[in-house]
Design an enzyme around this catalytic site. Structure first.
Site, PDB file in Angstrom:
ATOM      1  N   GLY A  41       1.122  -1.382   0.117  1.00  0.00           N
ATOM      2  CA  GLY A  41      -0.043  -0.009   0.157  1.00  0.00           C
ATOM      3  C   GLY A  41       0.412   1.216   0.180  1.00  0.00           C
ATOM      4  O   GLY A  41      -0.010   2.043  -0.301  1.00  0.00           O
TER       5      GLY A  41
ATOM      6  N   GLU B  21       4.313   3.728   6.143  1.00  0.00           N
ATOM      7  CA  GLU B  21       3.477   3.355   5.951  1.00  0.00           C
ATOM      8  C   GLU B  21       1.967   4.472   5.094  1.00  0.00           C
ATOM      9  O   GLU B  21       2.304   5.173   5.113  1.00  0.00           O
ATOM     10  CB  GLU B  21       2.799   3.017   7.354  1.00  0.00           C
ATOM     11  CG  GLU B  21       3.021   1.312   7.207  1.00  0.00           C
ATOM     12  CD  GLU B  21       2.282   0.825   7.192  1.00  0.00           C
ATOM     13  OE1 GLU B  21       1.586   0.835   6.071  1.00  0.00           O
ATOM     14  OE2 GLU B  21       1.966  -0.999   7.482  1.00  0.00           O
ATOM     15  N   ASP B  22       0.876   3.773   4.809  1.00  0.00           N
ATOM     16  CA  ASP B  22      -0.056   4.274   4.041  1.00  0.00           C
ATOM     17  C   ASP B  22      -0.935   3.879   5.009  1.00  0.00           C
ATOM     18  O   ASP B  22      -1.432   5.821   5.125  1.00  0.00           O
ATOM     19  CB  ASP B  22      -0.175   3.169   3.349  1.00  0.00           C
ATOM     20  CG  ASP B  22      -0.729   1.913   3.332  1.00  0.00           C
ATOM     21  OD1 ASP B  22       0.220   1.150   4.388  1.00  0.00           O
ATOM     22  OD2 ASP B  22      -1.228   1.009   2.777  1.00  0.00           O
TER      23      ASP B  22
ATOM     24  N   ASP C  41      -3.958   1.013  11.302  1.00  0.00           N
ATOM     25  CA  ASP C  41      -5.342   1.292  11.452  1.00  0.00           C
ATOM     26  C   ASP C  41      -5.237   0.163  13.565  1.00  0.00           C
ATOM     27  O   ASP C  41      -5.198   1.532  14.306  1.00  0.00           O
ATOM     28  CB  ASP C  41      -6.150  -0.335  10.972  1.00  0.00           C
ATOM     29  CG  ASP C  41      -7.609  -0.538  10.900  1.00  0.00           C
ATOM     30  OD1 ASP C  41      -8.304  -0.100  10.528  1.00  0.00           O
ATOM     31  OD2 ASP C  41      -7.472  -1.272  12.102  1.00  0.00           O
TER      32      ASP C  41
ATOM     33  N   LYS D 261      -6.032   5.611  12.155  1.00  0.00           N
ATOM     34  CA  LYS D 261      -7.434   5.612  12.150  1.00  0.00           C
ATOM     35  C   LYS D 261      -7.440   5.293  14.041  1.00  0.00           C
ATOM     36  O   LYS D 261      -6.851   4.805  14.581  1.00  0.00           O
ATOM     37  CB  LYS D 261      -8.264   4.428  12.137  1.00  0.00           C
ATOM     38  CG  LYS D 261      -8.266   4.364  11.329  1.00  0.00           C
ATOM     39  CD  LYS D 261      -8.764   3.345  10.563  1.00  0.00           C
ATOM     40  CE  LYS D 261      -8.815   2.566   8.726  1.00  0.00           C
ATOM     41  NZ  LYS D 261      -8.934   1.269   8.650  1.00  0.00           N
TER      42      LYS D 261
ATOM     43  N   PHE E 262     -13.230   2.207   6.529  1.00  0.00           N
ATOM     44  CA  PHE E 262     -12.879   1.583   5.003  1.00  0.00           C
ATOM     45  C   PHE E 262     -12.136   2.154   3.823  1.00  0.00           C
ATOM     46  O   PHE E 262     -13.040   2.771   3.423  1.00  0.00           O
ATOM     47  CB  PHE E 262     -13.404   0.573   4.815  1.00  0.00           C
ATOM     48  CG  PHE E 262     -11.737  -0.746   4.121  1.00  0.00           C
ATOM     49  CD1 PHE E 262     -11.119  -1.418   4.769  1.00  0.00           C
ATOM     50  CD2 PHE E 262     -12.382  -1.185   2.464  1.00  0.00           C
ATOM     51  CE1 PHE E 262     -10.015  -1.887   4.054  1.00  0.00           C
ATOM     52  CE2 PHE E 262     -10.853  -1.551   2.117  1.00  0.00           C
ATOM     53  CZ  PHE E 262     -10.113  -2.226   2.722  1.00  0.00           C
TER      54      PHE E 262
ATOM     55  N   ASP F  20      -5.703  -0.305  -1.320  1.00  0.00           N
ATOM     56  CA  ASP F  20      -6.366  -1.837  -2.093  1.00  0.00           C
ATOM     57  C   ASP F  20      -7.910  -2.165  -1.069  1.00  0.00           C
ATOM     58  O   ASP F  20      -8.610  -2.450  -0.673  1.00  0.00           O
ATOM     59  CB  ASP F  20      -6.053  -2.971  -2.890  1.00  0.00           C
ATOM     60  CG  ASP F  20      -5.778  -4.073  -1.664  1.00  0.00           C
ATOM     61  OD1 ASP F  20      -5.458  -3.514  -0.905  1.00  0.00           O
ATOM     62  OD2 ASP F  20      -6.501  -5.005  -1.559  1.00  0.00           O
TER      63      ASP F  20
HETATM   64  P1  5GP Z   1      -3.094  -2.630  11.235  1.00  0.00           P
HETATM   65  O1  5GP Z   1      -2.238  -4.403  11.829  1.00  0.00           O
HETATM   66  O2  5GP Z   1      -2.310  -1.476  11.658  1.00  0.00           O
HETATM   67  O3  5GP Z   1      -4.384  -3.158  12.232  1.00  0.00           O
HETATM   68  O4  5GP Z   1      -2.930  -2.418   9.597  1.00  0.00           O
HETATM   69  C1  5GP Z   1      -1.965  -2.233   9.227  1.00  0.00           C
HETATM   70  C2  5GP Z   1      -2.440  -2.465   7.844  1.00  0.00           C
HETATM   71  O5  5GP Z   1      -3.729  -3.027   7.350  1.00  0.00           O
HETATM   72  C3  5GP Z   1      -2.213  -1.034   6.855  1.00  0.00           C
HETATM   73  O6  5GP Z   1      -0.784  -1.360   6.677  1.00  0.00           O
HETATM   74  C4  5GP Z   1      -2.917  -1.195   5.807  1.00  0.00           C
HETATM   75  O7  5GP Z   1      -2.294  -2.367   4.635  1.00  0.00           O
HETATM   76  C5  5GP Z   1      -4.038  -2.507   6.021  1.00  0.00           C
HETATM   77  N1  5GP Z   1      -5.270  -1.306   6.707  1.00  0.00           N
HETATM   78  C6  5GP Z   1      -5.027  -0.987   7.712  1.00  0.00           C
HETATM   79  N2  5GP Z   1      -6.741   0.172   7.449  1.00  0.00           N
HETATM   80  C7  5GP Z   1      -7.005   0.074   6.024  1.00  0.00           C
HETATM   81  C8  5GP Z   1      -7.863   0.480   5.518  1.00  0.00           C
HETATM   82  O8  5GP Z   1      -8.869   1.313   6.127  1.00  0.00           O
HETATM   83  N3  5GP Z   1      -7.873   0.387   4.013  1.00  0.00           N
HETATM   84  C9  5GP Z   1      -6.770  -0.473   3.567  1.00  0.00           C
HETATM   85  N4  5GP Z   1      -7.310  -0.550   2.586  1.00  0.00           N
HETATM   86  N5  5GP Z   1      -6.610  -1.036   4.156  1.00  0.00           N
HETATM   87  C10 5GP Z   1      -5.834  -0.754   5.222  1.00  0.00           C
HETATM   88 MG    MG Z   2       0.434  -0.661   4.781  1.00  0.00          MG
END
Ligand code: 5GP
Ligand code: MG
Length: 186
Positions: free
Chosen positions: A51, A105-106, A109, A137, A158, A165
């Site tokens: 991402g 990072e993009d 979450d 978030k 989301f 994606d």
């Molecule tokens: P985490 O481990 O912080 O819960 O999630 C991190 C990864 O999940 C991010 O790097 C991303 O790839 C994906 N992610 C989290 N939230 C979103 C979202 O709203 N949309 C998308 N497309 N990917 C997300």
């Molecule tokens: Mg990511």
């Protein structure tokens, strides 16, 4: 309604959420803070694929210090739900001992993915590790570690586009779109 106002991906409606110009502005501000912090110090940027590719392209052009780039992969996402478990770190090609590391990072979450990456990177004995993410978030993030550079805080929705994606599609979109309130997660 302009054609950029909404997109349909795998049959789900996503509404325009962040325009390209606002994303570019947030990246410019992050780059300014990163440049101020590191000065002339060389850094190793670790981009977390897939991402992050658009964020990296825009952010790195603005960094003024010498930069080495490492692209890694860690998957924690299936469809729209964070699986909460991360499998493996792939793609690190060189040691990071004594390097100043900036993880890019993009979106963050829960922070599970980054928590795992940090745990792996701590074994490398880097001189320092900081984190930059275009989106956060805050209502979901478990705050287990400091985030030095955050572009924009967003609600728990989301999102797709600008590299992100929904089941493999939507990464090429120049703006960020959020799943419509009338849609539900599978
Ligand atoms: P985490 O481990 O912080 O819960 O999630 C991190 C990864 O999940 C991010 O790097 C991303 O790839 C994906 N992610 C989290 N939230 C979103 C979202 O709203 N949309 C998308 N497309 N990917 C997300
Ligand atoms: Mg990511």
């Amino acid at each position: 309604m302009s054609k950029d106002q909404q997109v349909i991906i795998h049959g789900k409606v996503f509404e325009l959420f962040l325009e390209k110009k606002d994303i570019k502005k947030a990246i410019k501000e992050m780059a300014g803070k990163i440049n101020d912090h590191y000065g002339d110090q060389s850094i190793t940027v670790i981009g977390v694929l897939d991402g992050v590719f658009m964020v990296l392209a825009d952010l790195l052009k603005r960094l003024k210090m010498p930069v080495s780039l490492e692209l890694v992969k860690l998957k924690s996402y299936q469809g729209m739900q964070s699986s909460g478990s991360v499998s493996k770190l792939l793609g690190l090609t060189s040691g990071l001992k004594d390097h100043h590391v900036l993880i890019v990072e993009d979106i963050i979450d829960t922070g599970e993915t980054l928590g795992y990456l940090l745990q792996e990177l701590r074994k490398e004995q880097a001189a320092s590790i900081q984190i930059a993410s275009l989106l956060l978030k805050p209502s979901v993030f478990k705050n287990r570690f400091p985030l030095e550079y955050v572009g924009l805080e967003i609600p728990e929705r989301f999102v797709v586009g600008y590299g992100m994606d929904y089941d493999g599609e939507g990464r090429q979109l120049p703006h960020v779109y959020a799943l419509s309130g009338s849609e539900s997660l599978p």
